[in-house]
Design an enzyme around this catalytic site. Structure first.
Site, PDB file in Angstrom:
ATOM      1  N   ASP A   1       0.825  -1.212   0.000  1.00 24.35           N
ATOM      2  CA  ASP A   1       0.000   0.000   0.000  1.00 24.35           C
ATOM      3  C   ASP A   1       0.864   1.269   0.000  1.00 24.35           C
ATOM      4  O   ASP A   1       2.093   1.203  -0.036  1.00 24.35           O
ATOM      5  CB  ASP A   1      -0.913  -0.062   1.247  1.00 24.35           C
ATOM      6  CG  ASP A   1      -2.299   0.474   0.965  1.00 24.35           C
ATOM      7  OD1 ASP A   1      -2.426   1.353   0.107  1.00 24.35           O
ATOM      8  OD2 ASP A   1      -3.256   0.026   1.634  1.00 24.35           O
TER       9      ASP A   1
ATOM     10  N   ASP B   1     -10.207   3.191  -3.547  1.00 25.25           N
ATOM     11  CA  ASP B   1     -10.864   1.969  -3.067  1.00 25.25           C
ATOM     12  C   ASP B   1     -12.273   1.782  -3.643  1.00 25.25           C
ATOM     13  O   ASP B   1     -13.061   2.722  -3.708  1.00 25.25           O
ATOM     14  CB  ASP B   1     -10.979   2.000  -1.542  1.00 25.25           C
ATOM     15  CG  ASP B   1      -9.625   1.832  -0.877  1.00 25.25           C
ATOM     16  OD1 ASP B   1      -8.600   1.812  -1.591  1.00 25.25           O
ATOM     17  OD2 ASP B   1      -9.595   1.725   0.361  1.00 25.25           O
TER      18      ASP B   1
HETATM   19  C1  GLA Z   1      -6.025   1.165   1.502  1.00 22.35           C
HETATM   20  C2  GLA Z   1      -6.145   0.164   0.354  1.00 22.35           C
HETATM   21  C3  GLA Z   1      -7.265  -0.816   0.662  1.00 22.35           C
HETATM   22  C4  GLA Z   1      -6.989  -1.529   1.973  1.00 22.35           C
HETATM   23  C5  GLA Z   1      -6.809  -0.517   3.091  1.00 22.35           C
HETATM   24  C6  GLA Z   1      -6.330  -1.170   4.383  1.00 22.35           C
HETATM   25  O1  GLA Z   1      -7.141   1.978   1.587  1.00 22.35           O
HETATM   26  O2  GLA Z   1      -6.373   0.826  -0.856  1.00 22.35           O
HETATM   27  O3  GLA Z   1      -7.412  -1.754  -0.396  1.00 22.35           O
HETATM   28  O4  GLA Z   1      -5.846  -2.330   1.833  1.00 22.35           O
HETATM   29  O5  GLA Z   1      -5.845   0.472   2.741  1.00 22.35           O
HETATM   30  O6  GLA Z   1      -6.128  -0.251   5.396  1.00 22.35           O
END
Ligand code: GLA
Length: 389
Positions: A154, A209
């Site tokens: 990430d 997301d």
């Molecule tokens: C980010 C990523 C998500 C998930 C969250 C976890 O937002 O894009 O897919 O992994 O972190 O905290």
């Protein structure tokens, strides 16, 4: 002497060329087709523990998902303890994962599946746990020693440090960790990852997301237009994990979401609770006709052929010369949609064989491909030219 000089130059150039090619690819030979599996985030968020992950591995096998091609059981954020151990290694939260990750990996492997884990190219994960920036080597080695097969990486708490450097550091660490680990880059599509990530990772997120709603799926879809040329075997655009079965959309919408991800040659990472799937959810996630589209070895991502507002036509080229055509109706009324064999890129032929990839019924056509498409739904055909009758 001259001959020797020529030979030396030729050997030098060949070696140099080989080195340049090797350094321009992740070169790990993994993910020749888009990865398929399950991830904890979309359904469970931080509310995870080793029992849930173990039961998900069991359910993957018992539900028929494994037979359909799903392999990875991926633990997302919140698996770590709040501190590293005395040797500076990441360690699992002793309450949620009392047996540790190696034990879990052994269990997942015993089921014929693979284990994925999560960290961030920052000082902390998005949920605030210790992450891997400036700890790349030790973390990659730790993951390898546990038997991890997949790393989602990430972009939170990145200290504003240059993006490519941070992701390259982990790519290098993984390349030297002694284990084959799929590298899933998650920088949310911020700095055109499709331009630099194919050289570092096996997949890269192209957007922020996903949420469990039709609007989110449509917004992500719109952000995929024009990215098809960057994908191919070993390196894929990632429009984020699936929401199928999480409850926020209708069955028709989930079918559309899944079909679009298959047309996009997207990683198919289920995000629902596999332990209690409705028959409709299972039917969608294990539809072999659609999965074959996603997993086609040619690895060509589909593209948008036509856009008439609420009505879109998407096409994917397949390795056997067939084409998959997807009619998408974003509107709220049933639509009658039409295309033809030439428009979707097929050669002239006396007849074409059509297979409806949701009803699995076959038919033939001389030229036109058409049908009714439900609101917020799709109609998907695979089309083959036939030389006779
Ligand atoms: C980010 C990523 C998500 C998930 C969250 C976890 O937002 O894009 O897919 O992994 O972190 O905290």
């Amino acid at each position: 002497m001259r001959r020797f000089l020529f030979l030396a130059i030729w050997v030098g150039l060949t070696l140099c060329n080989g080195w340049m090619l090797a350094s321009a690819q992740p070169g790990n030979g993994l993910a020749k087709t888009p990865p398929m599996g399950w991830n904890s985030w979309n359904h469970f968020g931080c509310d995870i523990n080793e029992n849930i992950i173990k039961e998900m591995a069991d359910a993957m096998v018992n539900s028929g998902m494994k037979d359909a091609g799903y392999t990875y059981i991926n633990i997302d954020d919140c698996w770590m303890d709040t501190v590293r151990d005395a040797q500076g290694r990441l360690q699992a939260d002793p309450k949620r994962f009392p047996h540790g990750i190696k034990w879990l990996a052994d269990y997942v492997h015993s089921k014929g599946l693979k284990l994925g884990i999560y960290s961030s190219a920052g000082t902390k994960t998005c949920a605030g746990y210790p992450a891997s920036l400036d700890h790349e080597e030790i973390d990659a080695k730790t993951f390898a020693s546990w038997g991890v097969d997949y790393l989602k990486y990430d972009n939170c708490y990145n200290q504003g440090r240059p993006l490519i450097e941070r992701y390259r550091a982990m790519q290098q660490a993984l390349a030297h960790c002694g284990r084959s680990i799929v590298f899933s880059i998650c920088e949310w599509g911020l700095e055109n990852p499709w331009e630099w990530a194919p050289q570092l990772g096996n997949l890269w997120r192209t957007t922020g997301d996903i949420r469990d709603s039709w609007e989110s799926v449509m917004s992500i879809l719109d952000q995929q237009v024009g990215l098809d040329k960057y994908a191919g075997p070993g390196h894929w655009n990632d429009p984020d994990m699936l929401e199928v079965g999480n409850g926020g959309m209708t069955t028709t919408e989930y079918r559309a979401h899944f079909s679009l991800w298959c047309i996009l040659a997207a990683p198919l990472i289920a995000g629902n609770d596999l332990r209690n799937m409705s028959p409709e959810t299972k039917e969608i996630l294990t539809n072999g006709d659609m999965i074959a589209v996603d997993q086609d070895p040619l690895g060509k991502e589909g593209y948008k052929l036509q856009d008439n507002g609420d009505e879109e036509i998407w096409v994917k080229e397949m390795s056997d010369g067939s084409r998959v055509v997807l009619f998408l109706n974003r509107g709220t009324q049933t639509a009658f949609m039409t295309t033809n064999a030439e428009q979707i890129g097929l050669p002239q032929a006396p007849h074409y064989r059509l297979r409806n990839l949701w009803s699995h019924k076959e038919s033939q056509t001389a030229w036109l491909i058409r049908g009714f498409v439900p609101p917020h739904g799709v109609l998907v055909f695979r089309v083959w030219p036939l030389s006779n009758g």
